[in-house]
Design an enzyme around this catalytic site. Structure first.
Site, PDB file in Angstrom:
ATOM      1  NE  ARG A 223      -3.811  -2.201   0.173  1.00  0.00           N
ATOM      2  CZ  ARG A 223      -4.168  -3.363  -0.446  1.00  0.00           C
ATOM      3  NH1 ARG A 223      -2.825  -3.736  -1.025  1.00  0.00           N
ATOM      4  NH2 ARG A 223      -4.897  -4.044  -0.426  1.00  0.00           N
ATOM      5  CB  CYS A 273      -9.591  -3.794   2.724  1.00  0.00           C
ATOM      6  SG  CYS A 273     -10.105  -5.367   2.332  1.00  0.00           S
ATOM      7  CD  GLU A 345      -6.409  -0.836   2.232  1.00  0.00           C
ATOM      8  OE1 GLU A 345      -6.960  -0.950   1.005  1.00  0.00           O
ATOM      9  OE2 GLU A 345      -5.883  -1.861   2.657  1.00  0.00           O
TER      10      GLU A 345
END
Length: 354
Positions: A223, A273, A345
């Protein structure tokens, strides 16, 4: 229009509200004379001019507007109105809008599919730029040059159907190519950075650069991409991917997509997510949230998915405040029960920078 004379007296605003046009049109073969003046227009004007400021303005797209609901630009379906909104379709428009915002000291935020953003309930006190750079070029040998606004899932499907491997995982990710590069999107053992050949970017000074993947100064990780912290960076314009031939790519992408449909709430309003996985030696964020007994937990219409615990859903009318409260609740519970600090995230987009 044949036989027309155009008289233009400029009075500029982003949507052309003060622009004045006078058309003097003579119908060939008749004596009829038609005069039109002070018409408001919302089209892009192409012209060769000497004044640099005028030329910069004329390269701006005509779709500036006010009050665009950011809930319409987010897969969460959350967000108030933007002070200004504009959609850009090519590199020159992107550059012109960013220069205009910088010159007028207008804060700006670039959005693609809005699949990783949580906008503020009050909206955005600046200009939201919708990235619609949606071109795809392929040489038939596994090289794909793609606009940053192109849907990442469509690229994954195209490449897999062409029997090239490396982006099968992308077929179920509802973001753009630019977003995937920026976040280094990954799933099923594949990640975006593995197949990047080069990235074309726009800098704050208006210069464009091409960054080659083999450059050791460009660090990618889970990420993580260099563009999240790069000084002077404003936007990703395009990316080129180098994929390898694989006769099983089509079947693999179909199996990934089927697994996603069975294990994730793909039809719900979410941002995918919410939390990053903690790392090696630790269970996934979704597993920790589920073990904490938080599936189905809710704050108003904001709810933890019963299908995948790392998905937080807008179950109908959720506000950003509801979602932030639920995110903090999940973080606190996982920290209290397992001693693990979950990190989001998703990107919070505040109303103002003040």
């Amino acid at each position: 229009m044949a036989g027309c004379e155009l008289h233009y007296s400029p009075g500029f605003s982003p949507v052309g509200r003060n622009s004045r046009l006078k058309f003097l049109s003579r119908d060939v073969g008749s004596r009829n004379l038609v005069r039109m003046h002070r018409e408001k227009v919302l089209f892009k004007v192409q012209a060769a001019v000497c004044n640099n400021e005028l030329q910069e303005f004329l390269s701006l797209p005509s779709s500036f507007m006010q009050g665009k609901r950011l809930s319409e630009l987010s897969t969460f379906g959350i967000g108030g109105p933007a002070k200004y909104f504009v959609e850009v379709h090519n590199e020159s428009e992107m550059s012109a809008v960013i220069r205009f915002c910088q010159k007028e000291n207008i804060r700006y935020f670039i959005v693609g599919k809005g699949s990783n953003c949580l906008f503020d309930d009050r909206g955005f006190d600046g200009c939201v730029i919708l990235n619609s750079l949606k071109f795809l070029e392929s040489d038939g040998r596994g090289i794909y040059r793609v606009g940053s606004g192109y849907p990442f899932n469509m690229l994954g499907i195209q490449a897999s159907n062409d029997e090239f491997t490396g982006l099968e995982f992308a077929s179920g990710i509802p973001g753009t190519v630019g977003g995937a590069v920026y976040m280094n999107a990954s799933a099923n053992g594949q990640e975006t950075a593995d197949v990047i050949k080069s990235v074309e970017v726009l800098r704050a000074d208006g210069e464009r650069e091409v960054h080659m993947r083999e450059d050791s100064n460009l660090v990618y990780g889970y990420r993580l991409s260099p563009y999240q912290t790069m000084e002077g960076f404003t936007s990703i314009l395009a990316a080129t991917f180098h994929l390898k031939p694989c006769t099983g790519a089509r079947q693999r992408h179909r199996s990934f997509l089927e697994r996603r449909r069975k294990t994730q709430p793909v039809a719900a309003k979410s941002a995918g997510c919410i939390f990053r996985n903690p790392g090696s030696g630790c269970q996934s964020a979704g597993a920790l949230i589920e073990k904490a007994g938080l599936k189905g937990a809710a704050v108003g219409p904001a709810k933890v998915s019963n299908i995948h615990a790392n998905y937080l859903l807008n179950a109908g009318g959720s506000s950003a405040a509801d979602m932030k409260t639920l995110i903090q609740l999940v973080r606190n519970q996982v920290k209290e029960k397992f001693g693990v600090e979950l990190r989001e995230e998703i990107i919070y987009v505040p109303y103002t920078s003040k």
